[in-house]
Motif scaffolding. Structure first.
Motif, short mmCIF file in Angstrom:
data_model
loop_
_atom_site.label_atom_id
_atom_site.label_comp_id
_atom_site.label_asym_id
_atom_site.label_seq_id
_atom_site.Cartn_x
_atom_site.Cartn_y
_atom_site.Cartn_z
N VAL A 85 0.84 -1.16 0.09
CA VAL A 85 0.03 0.21 0.00
C VAL A 85 1.12 1.15 0.11
O VAL A 85 1.93 1.37 0.91
CB VAL A 85 -0.96 -0.07 1.29
N ALA A 86 0.62 2.03 -0.76
CA ALA A 86 1.58 3.16 -1.29
C ALA A 86 0.86 4.49 -1.41
O ALA A 86 -0.32 4.61 -1.82
CB ALA A 86 2.74 2.94 -2.33
N SER A 87 1.72 5.62 -0.88
CA SER A 87 1.29 6.98 -1.11
C SER A 87 1.37 7.52 -2.45
O SER A 87 1.03 8.39 -3.00
CB SER A 87 1.65 7.90 -0.19
N THR A 88 2.22 6.81 -3.45
CA THR A 88 2.82 7.11 -4.67
C THR A 88 2.92 5.88 -5.34
O THR A 88 2.61 4.74 -5.03
CB THR A 88 4.01 7.81 -4.65
N LYS A 89 3.07 6.09 -6.76
CA LYS A 89 3.02 4.94 -7.68
C LYS A 89 4.32 4.04 -7.59
O LYS A 89 5.42 4.44 -7.38
CB LYS A 89 3.11 5.53 -9.11
N VAL A 90 3.96 2.93 -7.50
CA VAL A 90 4.66 1.62 -7.14
C VAL A 90 5.27 1.25 -8.75
O VAL A 90 4.40 1.25 -9.69
CB VAL A 90 4.22 0.34 -6.56
N PRO A 91 6.40 0.86 -8.96
CA PRO A 91 6.79 0.46 -10.18
C PRO A 91 5.97 -0.75 -10.93
O PRO A 91 5.86 -1.54 -10.09
CB PRO A 91 8.47 0.14 -10.03
N GLU A 92 5.89 -0.64 -12.15
CA GLU A 92 5.07 -1.73 -12.74
C GLU A 92 5.81 -3.08 -12.76
O GLU A 92 5.05 -3.99 -12.86
CB GLU A 92 4.68 -1.34 -14.36
N SER A 93 7.03 -3.15 -12.58
CA SER A 93 7.73 -4.47 -12.46
C SER A 93 7.44 -5.18 -11.08
O SER A 93 7.64 -6.49 -10.98
CB SER A 93 9.21 -4.11 -12.44
N VAL A 94 6.94 -4.61 -10.17
CA VAL A 94 6.44 -5.19 -8.86
C VAL A 94 5.13 -5.81 -9.09
O VAL A 94 4.26 -5.39 -9.48
CB VAL A 94 6.22 -4.12 -7.57
N LYS A 95 5.35 -7.11 -8.73
CA LYS A 95 3.99 -8.14 -9.10
C LYS A 95 3.30 -8.31 -7.96
O LYS A 95 2.02 -8.98 -7.87
CB LYS A 95 4.63 -9.42 -9.78
N THR A 96 3.65 -7.96 -6.63
CA THR A 96 2.80 -8.24 -5.55
C THR A 96 1.76 -7.18 -5.67
O THR A 96 1.91 -6.17 -6.15
CB THR A 96 3.92 -7.70 -4.28
N PRO A 97 0.54 -7.73 -5.31
CA PRO A 97 -0.50 -6.82 -5.37
C PRO A 97 -0.62 -5.67 -4.64
O PRO A 97 0.38 -5.47 -3.67
CB PRO A 97 -1.61 -7.69 -4.58
N LYS A 98 -0.79 -4.38 -4.89
CA LYS A 98 -0.68 -3.12 -4.87
C LYS A 98 -1.93 -1.98 -4.73
O LYS A 98 -2.64 -2.31 -5.70
CB LYS A 98 0.47 -2.60 -5.53
#
Length: 97
Positions: A55-68
């Protein structure tokens, strides 16, 4: 099962603390046992595989496959229920695995 949730923001301190408290309470109120840790968003790529949800306050890289989930709503106070529902839907799906 105890889940691992990673909370990320720019510095890993300020906004992630607000988000972490909200997520901790949301999961607990809905019967999920979870450990919640905070980090800088630049650290997410290296840590993501060890977590069930990000869970992030900003965009997480698309390469991250963990649900976000992007949780800027928790900081603005606008449409927080939408973000709550996104998180709970992901938790429901991963708890079935």
């Amino acid at each position: 099962m105890k889940y691992k949730v990673l909370i990320a923001c720019g510095t890993g301190i300020a906004t992630s603390t607000v988000i972490a408290k909200r997520v901790e309470n949301l999961l607990k109120e809905n019967g999920y046992e979870a450990s919640v840790e905070q980090c800088k968003v630049v650290e997410v790529s290296g840590k993501a595989n060890d977590y069930d949800l990000i869970v992030a306050s900003t965009k997480v890289p698309e390469s991250v496959k963990t649900p976000k989930v992007q949780a800027i709503n928790y900081l603005t106070g606008v449409n927080m229920a939408k973000t709550d529902n996104e998180i709970l839907e992901i938790m429901k799906n991963i708890s079935k695995e």
